[in-house]
Design a protein around this motif. Structure first.
Motif, PDB file in Angstrom:
ATOM      1  N   PRO A  69       0.687  -1.258   0.109  1.00 44.56           N
ATOM      2  CA  PRO A  69      -0.023  -0.067   0.014  1.00 44.56           C
ATOM      3  C   PRO A  69       0.897   1.266   0.036  1.00 44.56           C
ATOM      4  O   PRO A  69       1.790   1.094   0.360  1.00 44.56           O
ATOM      5  N   PRO A  70       0.297   2.635  -0.404  1.00 46.09           N
ATOM      6  CA  PRO A  70       0.971   3.732  -0.469  1.00 46.09           C
ATOM      7  C   PRO A  70       1.232   4.218   1.060  1.00 46.09           C
ATOM      8  O   PRO A  70       0.374   3.934   1.965  1.00 46.09           O
ATOM      9  N   GLN A  71       2.387   5.103   0.977  1.00 46.27           N
ATOM     10  CA  GLN A  71       2.538   5.751   2.480  1.00 46.27           C
ATOM     11  C   GLN A  71       3.115   7.093   1.884  1.00 46.27           C
ATOM     12  O   GLN A  71       4.543   7.011   1.839  1.00 46.27           O
ATOM     13  N   PRO A  72       2.387   7.996   1.948  1.00 45.74           N
ATOM     14  CA  PRO A  72       2.891   9.264   1.860  1.00 45.74           C
ATOM     15  C   PRO A  72       3.944   9.915   2.702  1.00 45.74           C
ATOM     16  O   PRO A  72       3.824   9.654   3.792  1.00 45.74           O
ATOM     17  N   VAL A  73       4.773  10.736   2.121  1.00 51.27           N
ATOM     18  CA  VAL A  73       5.756  11.372   2.917  1.00 51.27           C
ATOM     19  C   VAL A  73       5.124  12.942   3.463  1.00 51.27           C
ATOM     20  O   VAL A  73       4.316  13.256   2.819  1.00 51.27           O
ATOM     21  N   VAL A  74       5.896  13.144   4.141  1.00 49.40           N
ATOM     22  CA  VAL A  74       5.558  14.787   4.652  1.00 49.40           C
ATOM     23  C   VAL A  74       5.571  15.647   3.585  1.00 49.40           C
ATOM     24  O   VAL A  74       6.786  15.596   2.889  1.00 49.40           O
ATOM     25  N   PRO A  75       4.871  16.412   3.402  1.00 50.03           N
ATOM     26  CA  PRO A  75       4.758  17.332   2.210  1.00 50.03           C
ATOM     27  C   PRO A  75       5.946  18.408   2.308  1.00 50.03           C
ATOM     28  O   PRO A  75       6.022  18.757   3.560  1.00 50.03           O
ATOM     29  N   SER A  76       6.566  18.549   1.399  1.00 47.61           N
ATOM     30  CA  SER A  76       7.623  19.660   1.436  1.00 47.61           C
ATOM     31  C   SER A  76       7.797  20.497  -0.126  1.00 47.61           C
ATOM     32  O   SER A  76       7.235  19.870  -1.080  1.00 47.61           O
ATOM     33  N   LYS A  77       8.665  21.602  -0.037  1.00 47.50           N
ATOM     34  CA  LYS A  77       8.812  22.327  -1.178  1.00 47.50           C
ATOM     35  C   LYS A  77       9.926  21.525  -1.998  1.00 47.50           C
ATOM     36  O   LYS A  77       9.584  21.553  -3.131  1.00 47.50           O
ATOM     37  N   PHE A  78      10.594  20.706  -1.362  1.00 45.64           N
ATOM     38  CA  PHE A  78      11.554  20.190  -2.110  1.00 45.64           C
ATOM     39  C   PHE A  78      10.826  18.953  -3.083  1.00 45.64           C
ATOM     40  O   PHE A  78      11.146  19.069  -4.293  1.00 45.64           O
ATOM     41  N   VAL A  79       9.685  18.176  -2.727  1.00 44.09           N
ATOM     42  CA  VAL A  79       8.984  17.538  -3.669  1.00 44.09           C
ATOM     43  C   VAL A  79       8.375  18.171  -4.636  1.00 44.09           C
ATOM     44  O   VAL A  79       8.475  17.929  -5.894  1.00 44.09           O
ATOM     45  N   HIS A  80       7.955  19.214  -4.306  1.00 46.27           N
ATOM     46  CA  HIS A  80       7.368  20.259  -5.397  1.00 46.27           C
ATOM     47  C   HIS A  80       8.272  20.570  -6.379  1.00 46.27           C
ATOM     48  O   HIS A  80       7.845  20.462  -7.548  1.00 46.27           O
ATOM     49  N   PHE A  81       9.361  20.950  -6.063  1.00 39.75           N
ATOM     50  CA  PHE A  81      10.349  21.465  -7.066  1.00 39.75           C
ATOM     51  C   PHE A  81      10.694  20.210  -7.862  1.00 39.75           C
ATOM     52  O   PHE A  81      11.125  20.328  -8.967  1.00 39.75           O
ATOM     53  N   VAL A  82      11.030  19.191  -7.020  1.00 38.28           N
ATOM     54  CA  VAL A  82      11.195  17.769  -8.064  1.00 38.28           C
ATOM     55  C   VAL A  82      10.193  17.704  -9.171  1.00 38.28           C
ATOM     56  O   VAL A  82      10.318  17.195 -10.189  1.00 38.28           O
ATOM     57  N   LYS A  83       8.956  17.666  -8.745  1.00 30.56           N
ATOM     58  CA  LYS A  83       7.650  17.511  -9.416  1.00 30.56           C
ATOM     59  C   LYS A  83       7.934  18.493 -10.653  1.00 30.56           C
ATOM     60  O   LYS A  83       7.680  18.258 -11.970  1.00 30.56           O
ATOM     61  N   ILE A  84       8.163  19.885 -10.509  1.00 33.26           N
ATOM     62  CA  ILE A  84       8.541  20.957 -11.293  1.00 33.26           C
ATOM     63  C   ILE A  84       9.418  20.630 -12.392  1.00 33.26           C
ATOM     64  O   ILE A  84       9.403  20.833 -13.372  1.00 33.26           O
ATOM     65  N   ALA A  85      10.503  20.099 -11.844  1.00 37.70           N
ATOM     66  CA  ALA A  85      11.530  19.514 -12.880  1.00 37.70           C
ATOM     67  C   ALA A  85      11.267  18.343 -13.641  1.00 37.70           C
ATOM     68  O   ALA A  85      11.524  18.452 -14.817  1.00 37.70           O
ATOM     69  N   TYR A  86      10.366  17.491 -12.919  1.00 39.11           N
ATOM     70  CA  TYR A  86      10.053  16.380 -13.799  1.00 39.11           C
ATOM     71  C   TYR A  86       9.065  16.785 -14.976  1.00 39.11           C
ATOM     72  O   TYR A  86       9.018  16.163 -16.118  1.00 39.11           O
ATOM     73  N   ASN A  87       8.213  17.894 -14.830  1.00 39.83           N
ATOM     74  CA  ASN A  87       7.517  18.457 -15.863  1.00 39.83           C
ATOM     75  C   ASN A  87       8.118  18.742 -17.021  1.00 39.83           C
ATOM     76  O   ASN A  87       7.777  18.558 -18.218  1.00 39.83           O
ATOM     77  N   LYS A  88       9.787  19.068 -17.251  1.00 43.44           N
ATOM     78  CA  LYS A  88      10.435  19.346 -17.948  1.00 43.44           C
ATOM     79  C   LYS A  88      10.956  17.929 -18.436  1.00 43.44           C
ATOM     80  O   LYS A  88      11.070  17.809 -19.755  1.00 43.44           O
ATOM     81  N   ALA A  89      11.542  17.383 -17.479  1.00 50.39           N
ATOM     82  CA  ALA A  89      12.342  15.964 -17.818  1.00 50.39           C
ATOM     83  C   ALA A  89      11.332  14.936 -18.344  1.00 50.39           C
ATOM     84  O   ALA A  89      12.015  13.970 -18.974  1.00 50.39           O
ATOM     85  N   TYR A  90      10.254  14.837 -18.439  1.00 48.41           N
ATOM     86  CA  TYR A  90       9.270  14.067 -18.960  1.00 48.41           C
ATOM     87  C   TYR A  90       9.722  13.699 -20.289  1.00 48.41           C
ATOM     88  O   TYR A  90       9.555  12.613 -20.739  1.00 48.41           O
ATOM     89  N   TRP A  91       9.925  14.816 -20.917  1.00 51.65           N
ATOM     90  CA  TRP A  91      10.310  14.539 -22.500  1.00 51.65           C
ATOM     91  C   TRP A  91      11.393  13.697 -22.591  1.00 51.65           C
ATOM     92  O   TRP A  91      11.765  13.014 -23.714  1.00 51.65           O
ATOM     93  N   LEU A  92      12.495  13.589 -21.636  1.00 50.20           N
ATOM     94  CA  LEU A  92      13.484  12.500 -21.620  1.00 50.20           C
ATOM     95  C   LEU A  92      12.695  11.260 -21.306  1.00 50.20           C
ATOM     96  O   LEU A  92      13.469  10.071 -21.943  1.00 50.20           O
ATOM     97  N   THR A  93      12.033  10.987 -20.551  1.00 50.33           N
ATOM     98  CA  THR A  93      11.137   9.627 -20.020  1.00 50.33           C
ATOM     99  C   THR A  93      10.692   9.121 -21.542  1.00 50.33           C
ATOM    100  O   THR A  93      10.756   8.036 -21.943  1.00 50.33           O
ATOM    101  N   ALA A  94       9.993  10.203 -22.243  1.00 49.79           N
ATOM    102  CA  ALA A  94       9.304   9.916 -23.325  1.00 49.79           C
ATOM    103  C   ALA A  94      10.028   9.304 -24.504  1.00 49.79           C
ATOM    104  O   ALA A  94       9.999   8.358 -25.417  1.00 49.79           O
ATOM    105  N   ARG A  95      11.624   9.799 -24.584  1.00 48.76           N
ATOM    106  CA  ARG A  95      12.278   9.297 -25.493  1.00 48.76           C
ATOM    107  C   ARG A  95      13.008   8.064 -24.919  1.00 48.76           C
ATOM    108  O   ARG A  95      13.936   7.696 -25.401  1.00 48.76           O
ATOM    109  N   GLY A  96      12.808   7.626 -23.769  1.00 51.69           N
ATOM    110  CA  GLY A  96      13.212   6.248 -23.222  1.00 51.69           C
ATOM    111  C   GLY A  96      14.520   6.533 -22.593  1.00 51.69           C
ATOM    112  O   GLY A  96      15.331   5.492 -22.460  1.00 51.69           O
ATOM    113  N   LEU A  97      14.801   7.591 -22.220  1.00 54.42           N
ATOM    114  CA  LEU A  97      16.194   7.796 -21.541  1.00 54.42           C
ATOM    115  C   LEU A  97      16.145   8.155 -19.989  1.00 54.42           C
ATOM    116  O   LEU A  97      17.069   7.999 -19.360  1.00 54.42           O
ATOM    117  N   LEU A  98      14.664   8.375 -19.535  1.00 53.45           N
ATOM    118  CA  LEU A  98      14.851   8.560 -18.159  1.00 53.45           C
ATOM    119  C   LEU A  98      13.862   7.548 -17.408  1.00 53.45           C
ATOM    120  O   LEU A  98      12.535   7.789 -17.608  1.00 53.45           O
TER     121      LEU A  98
END
Lengths: 379, 78
Positions: A350-379
């Motif tokens: 089952p899922p176990q969420p971590v305490v919310p933080s700014k850090f996780v938010h900024f990782v998400k913001i970075a992933y919004n850009k990095a997704y295009w690497l995932t789409a290419r099969g690189l990440l």
């Protein structure tokens, strides 16, 4: 020559193609195998970005990429709309051409069907397609106070956590705009809790309470009275609104229903471990298209694509396919304008969420850009 | 149990979207009078599903404990 046809140009289809090609490089070079991806549009949209577009934090151009740019050059790209899958004769009939296959990968995704709820198209907003998101962006920019209802109507729907995220971000957005004290935010959910997974509910419910986000549970809308701006539910209740942010009903692709390959919702019955379409040895299904009781989310499509690519490569090489999908999903959950948590889970954990933080938010913001690497099969 | 189910939903191992949501989907799709049976390995389903059935006004035929899962049987009444 063996022909592998991947039907669909979203996360599931693109990643399957890009993971598969490096595993069968020799066979591609020797022209023993051809990989074709058929999609009905020449671009891909990063759909998680709609959550940011509605608050004007990401623009339309940032969410869209030419699909040819994302695909391995060895993949033959066909932009055409599939109208029928003929499994007996192993053919995909498209509007312009027909394509034969030896192996088929169904990655046709999910579509929203607001027309399934009378009045929803007339009176509702949503952030589950580009046009709807742009309309909602405008409605939010012009919102001067009143009652906003965020209502989960579709079961199942893409990105199970998105309704929670939109509630949290909306709360902060209204505060930043100086209209939170003139606004009521109500969130509705079909089950008796505000989210299906208990560990997530336990964390977010007190956060809703702190922020004054109200909630209604066991709330399943069946009709929207567009004139009176009221939601009517299966349980016999009513809720009025000034702005309705709906999570519309979803169905599988039309081609799945038209080919007799889906259940009543148009989802492809699929083996939860092998990802083979039930009853077919040479057809895989993955991503949002399946009937599996897992989240309809990009991360699930991503993890499933690894399994399908590995098994297809094994079949091409004459090895027994042994890769199995274990139900793995990973989701970020935005809990405010600049704060987030995340969960991962699978069939056995089952899922176990971590305490919310700014850090996780900024990782998400970075992933919004990095997704295009995932789409290419690189990440 | 002597009621035969018209539709069985095997939601064992499901955390999301979950057995109750599968049942709600089935209730929307099926005709009045049909009997739907949900299999769930999640113990809370044995409590949550009857609660929803009561609120929504359908008939709970029964909750049956099997070796490592629950069978919840419901008749759509409206």
């Amino acid at each position: 020559m063996k022909r592998i046809v991947i039907l669909g140009g979203g996360v599931a289809g693109t990643l399957t193609a890009n993971y598969l090609i490096p595993k069968i490089g020799d066979e591609i070079r020797d022209r023993k195998v051809e990989v074709t991806l058929i999609t009905d549009r020449p671009y891909q949209i990063y759909e998680p970005g709609y959550l940011y577009l509605i608050f004007n934090r990401l623009g339309e151009d940032e969410l869209r990429r030419d699909i040819r740019e994302l695909l391995d050059p060895s993949v033959r790209l066909v932009v055409d709309r599939a109208v029928r899958i003929d499994t007996e004769n192993q053919k995909i009939i498209c509007e312009k051409e027909t394509h034969d296959y030896d192996y088929l990968v169904i990655a046709t995704g999910a579509r929203i069907t607001p027309e399934d709820i009378p009045g929803l198209k007339e009176a509702g907003h949503w952030f589950y397609d580009l046009e709807g998101s742009k309309r909602l962006r405008s409605a939010l920019a012009n919102f001067k106070g009143g009652k906003i209802v965020i209502s989960v109507i579709g079961v199942p729907h893409k990105c199970p956590v998105a309704p929670i995220e939109v509630a949290f971000i909306l709360h902060d957005f209204l505060k930043r705009r100086g209209v939170r004290d003139k606004s009521q935010v109500v969130y509705t959910y079909p089950t008796n809790k505000i989210f299906i997974m208990d560990p997530v509910t336990e964390m977010i419910q007190p956060m809703f309470d702190e922020r004054g986000i109200e909630y209604r549970t066991f709330f399943n809308p069946i009709e929207i009275n567009a004139k009176e701006k009221k939601i009517i539910t299966l349980e016999g209740e009513e809720e009025d609104f000034d702005l309705l942010v709906a999570i519309p009903p979803h169905r599988g692709a039309q081609v799945i229903t038209d080919s007799g390959l889906g259940d009543k919702g148009g989802w492809v019955p699929t083996d939860r471990y092998t990802l083979k379409a039930d009853g077919y040895d040479n057809v895989y299904a993955l991503g949002d298209a399946t009937n599996l009781p897992v989240s309809k989310a990009g991360s699930v499509a991503h993890f499933q694509a690894e399994v399908v690519a590995e098994n297809l490569a094994a079949e091409i090489k004459g090895i027994e396919p042994t890769a199995m999908f274990n139900g793995k999903a990973f989701c970020f959950i935005e809990t405010g304008w600049e704060e987030a948590t995340y969960i991962w889970f699978d069939y056995f954990t089952p899922p176990q969420p971590v305490v919310p933080s700014k850090f996780v938010h900024f990782v998400k913001i970075a992933y919004n850009k990095a997704y295009w690497l995932t789409a290419r099969g690189l990440l | 149990m002597d009621v035969e189910s018209d539709r069985v939903i095997d939601a064992r191992g499901s955390y999301c979207p979950g057995p109750l949501m599968e049942l709600i989907k089935a209730i929307k799709e099926e005709d009045v009078g049909r009997v739907i049976e949900v299999w769930s390995s999640d113990e809370s389903s044995a409590k949550d599903i009857p609660e929803w059935v009561k609120k929504a006004g359908h008939e709970l035929i029964g909750v049956f404990k099997e070796s490592d899962y629950w069978r919840i049987v419901v008749r759509k009444t409206k």
